[in-house]
Design an enzyme around this catalytic site. Structure first.
Site, PDB file in Angstrom:
ATOM      1  N   HIS A  29     139.766  26.063  56.649  1.00 57.53           N
ATOM      2  CA  HIS A  29     140.856  26.357  57.600  1.00 57.53           C
ATOM      3  C   HIS A  29     142.149  27.227  57.256  1.00 57.53           C
ATOM      4  O   HIS A  29     142.909  27.855  58.018  1.00 57.53           O
ATOM      5  CB  HIS A  29     141.646  24.986  58.024  1.00 57.53           C
ATOM      6  CG  HIS A  29     140.637  24.348  59.146  1.00 57.53           C
ATOM      7  ND1 HIS A  29     139.528  23.750  59.037  1.00 57.53           N
ATOM      8  CD2 HIS A  29     141.040  23.928  60.553  1.00 57.53           C
ATOM      9  CE1 HIS A  29     139.086  23.205  60.155  1.00 57.53           C
ATOM     10  NE2 HIS A  29     140.149  23.205  61.114  1.00 57.53           N
ATOM     11  N   CYS A  84     132.246  24.376  53.909  1.00 58.74           N
ATOM     12  CA  CYS A  84     133.049  23.219  53.843  1.00 58.74           C
ATOM     13  C   CYS A  84     133.403  22.723  52.781  1.00 58.74           C
ATOM     14  O   CYS A  84     132.541  22.335  51.787  1.00 58.74           O
ATOM     15  CB  CYS A  84     132.160  21.950  55.053  1.00 58.74           C
ATOM     16  SG  CYS A  84     133.163  20.482  55.124  1.00 58.74           S
ATOM     17  N   ASN A  85     134.586  22.449  52.250  1.00 58.71           N
ATOM     18  CA  ASN A  85     135.125  22.096  50.937  1.00 58.71           C
ATOM     19  C   ASN A  85     134.738  20.709  50.695  1.00 58.71           C
ATOM     20  O   ASN A  85     134.257  20.438  49.602  1.00 58.71           O
ATOM     21  CB  ASN A  85     136.595  22.405  50.790  1.00 58.71           C
ATOM     22  CG  ASN A  85     136.835  23.857  50.528  1.00 58.71           C
ATOM     23  OD1 ASN A  85     136.920  24.240  49.414  1.00 58.71           O
ATOM     24  ND2 ASN A  85     137.118  24.755  51.678  1.00 58.71           N
ATOM     25  N   THR A  86     134.791  19.869  51.871  1.00 56.47           N
ATOM     26  CA  THR A  86     134.664  18.353  51.625  1.00 56.47           C
ATOM     27  C   THR A  86     133.128  18.190  51.330  1.00 56.47           C
ATOM     28  O   THR A  86     132.718  17.432  50.462  1.00 56.47           O
ATOM     29  CB  THR A  86     135.269  17.692  52.836  1.00 56.47           C
ATOM     30  OG1 THR A  86     136.608  18.139  53.052  1.00 56.47           O
ATOM     31  CG2 THR A  86     135.232  16.274  52.569  1.00 56.47           C
ATOM     32  N   GLU A 122     144.721  23.649  64.050  1.00 58.95           N
ATOM     33  CA  GLU A 122     143.666  23.309  65.183  1.00 58.95           C
ATOM     34  C   GLU A 122     144.741  23.537  66.368  1.00 58.95           C
ATOM     35  O   GLU A 122     144.160  23.717  67.467  1.00 58.95           O
ATOM     36  CB  GLU A 122     143.049  22.177  65.129  1.00 58.95           C
ATOM     37  CG  GLU A 122     142.228  22.040  63.873  1.00 58.95           C
ATOM     38  CD  GLU A 122     140.785  21.503  64.053  1.00 58.95           C
ATOM     39  OE1 GLU A 122     140.890  20.523  64.803  1.00 58.95           O
ATOM     40  OE2 GLU A 122     139.804  21.715  63.457  1.00 58.95           O
ATOM     41  N   CYS A 163     140.012  24.799  51.504  1.00 57.72           N
ATOM     42  CA  CYS A 163     139.829  24.565  52.683  1.00 57.72           C
ATOM     43  C   CYS A 163     139.502  25.736  53.828  1.00 57.72           C
ATOM     44  O   CYS A 163     140.448  26.423  53.798  1.00 57.72           O
ATOM     45  CB  CYS A 163     140.658  23.474  53.226  1.00 57.72           C
ATOM     46  SG  CYS A 163     140.563  23.179  54.969  1.00 57.72           S
ATOM     47  N   ASP A 186     129.437  23.381  58.753  1.00 57.53           N
ATOM     48  CA  ASP A 186     130.875  23.022  58.217  1.00 57.53           C
ATOM     49  C   ASP A 186     130.958  21.729  59.333  1.00 57.53           C
ATOM     50  O   ASP A 186     130.133  21.488  60.169  1.00 57.53           O
ATOM     51  CB  ASP A 186     131.828  23.968  58.742  1.00 57.53           C
ATOM     52  CG  ASP A 186     133.220  23.335  58.402  1.00 57.53           C
ATOM     53  OD1 ASP A 186     133.506  22.435  57.396  1.00 57.53           O
ATOM     54  OD2 ASP A 186     134.217  23.980  59.102  1.00 57.53           O
ATOM     55  N   SER A 187     131.996  20.885  58.795  1.00 58.79           N
ATOM     56  CA  SER A 187     132.282  19.694  59.832  1.00 58.79           C
ATOM     57  C   SER A 187     132.753  20.359  61.358  1.00 58.79           C
ATOM     58  O   SER A 187     132.890  19.483  62.221  1.00 58.79           O
ATOM     59  CB  SER A 187     133.208  18.753  59.116  1.00 58.79           C
ATOM     60  OG  SER A 187     134.423  19.456  58.745  1.00 58.79           O
TER      61      SER A 187
END
Lengths: 272, 272
Positions: free
Chosen positions: A192, A75-77, A151, A190, A12-13
């Site tokens: 998160h 990671c969706n992106t 976050e 996402c 993931d990022s």
């Protein structure tokens, strides 16, 4: 000591993908897990396709070099913008989060899916394509403030910070309700967002907007588990964690996503 | 056509530094301005010193190659973590935003300065050092949600989104007030924050927390202008804009920071 059944690379990022790892751990026991958070270059959500593909490839190759036999793009992106590049470039199976999320939406009652995601994921149109391929209608809603709120930990620490997150959710969901009043399910697009699930459920209740929540982290873990033959084992899984920056932040925030404390995180350099 | 008096390079991780450029334009007329937003690698605010120094050096060198004779580091995080590296590496004068902000705080009444900034700027302690060098007391407060709120435009579009931003400000400022009840001035330690100035002023008023606001973007532009000898000129300044990613977003958000529409932005590649 028996050797692990399989080595799974999860990338993931940042730490968001740990929500996918959390779902994988009980489903595929006895495996060796390698988790990479490309924290030096996060967030991917606001960057272009070319940049995200370049970042994703270097992350995928790193995990391959460490022995990964299956790559999970948690990671969706990166899934939206780089899954085809990764599948083309890597000699191992690659699973993203979008197709499993769309398949889980198909299994839910109703046929109109509201997708909450980052700007880049929405702009890619990947969820709309994946859901339409399942004969579902999609409405995508970009929610750029949700990742920073998660976050910052504005979920449960004090009632007034949680109220801000609830109000941001209410604004985004009210905009979505005007656009898609007859949606039947809500896909968390996402990694998160699973941390926001209780607050989203509570917000939907007050809005009289009854949507069934679909967690793509959970759906992805199930999809990966189905492709991997596992023997019953009492062997403990092992997990190694790598990040490209901010080890301290990774350690601190990561445990919130994983649901339990992280072992030491190793700093690596992917260049750039 | 007369040649420009000077070529000024201005750099930030994104569009925030345009608030500095906006202040420079009327102060140094007839100059050639080169603005670089390192948008592929933003935000710098959550990354480590080594990573930020590497990014800042590649940005500074790019502007030098384009002819910059003076570099303005219009980014608090890059100033906090990479100003010395930039000064050491580049053969032109380099001005950051922190020392001018601290000098402006010295000129304000009172001696206890509350600094609002990103996490990385606060963790660097650079404002505390700069303010203590002026015999001032500093309290630094990290406000990670303010940049995404500004970038989302939750400032003035509808009253309910502005209320969220006001509530986030109230939470951050109430925490700051508990820590520094006797502060006398508030330094905007991030180039995104000048866009929040009216809302911050309104929030302070309701809190009975009377602080004089110091805008480090303005202070930096004044500091640069003082070092440059300018003849009265009727010559129009020229400005070129470069970004490392997301030209469309830069164009759209940039005008909000600059206060007027941007000319076309050129995409460049700094690697990484």
């Amino acid at each position: 000591m028996p050797t692990p059944t399989i080595t799974l690379g999860v990338f993931d990022s940042g730490f968001g993908g740990l929500t996918v790892l959390r779902e994988l751990l009980p489903l595929i026991p006895g495996a060796r897990y390698l988790y990479l958070g490309d924290t030096a270059r996060l967030p991917y959500g606001s960057k272009s396709r070319e940049t995200i593909a370049r970042y994703a490839l270097s992350s995928g190759r790193f995990l391959l070099e460490q022995g990964a036999q299956h790559l999970v793009v948690a990671c969706n992106t990166a899934t939206a913008l780089a899954l085809d590049d990764l599948k083309h470039d890597l000699p191992i199976p690659v699973t993203g989060v979008i197709a499993p999320g769309a398949a889980a939406a198909k299994a839910a009652p109703g046929s109109h899916v509201l997708v909450l995601a980052t700007s880049a994921t929405v702009q890619s149109g990947a969820y709309t394509r994946a859901l339409e391929a399942q004969d579902l209608t999609a409405t995508e809603k970009a929610c750029p403030l949700l990742v920073p709120l998660v976050e910052e930990g504005w979920l449960d620490n004090t009632s007034e910070t949680q109220s801000v997150t609830a109000e941001v959710l209410r604004i985004y969901l009210a905009e979505a309700q005007r656009e898609a009043p007859h949606a039947t399910s809500l896909l968390l697009g996402c990694t998160h967002y699973p941390l926001l699930k209780p607050l989203i459920e509570a917000t939907l209740l007050t809005m009289n907007y009854p949507l069934q929540i679909i967690d793509s982290a959970q759906a992805t873990a199930l999809a990966v588990a189905r492709t991997i033959h596992t023997e019953p084992t009492t062997q403990i899984s092992s997990a190694s964690f790598y990040a490209t920056d901010s080890i301290e932040k990774f350690q601190r925030l990561g445990s919130r996503f994983l649901g339990h404390p992280l072992p030491p995180v190793e700093l690596i350099d992917l260049g750039g």
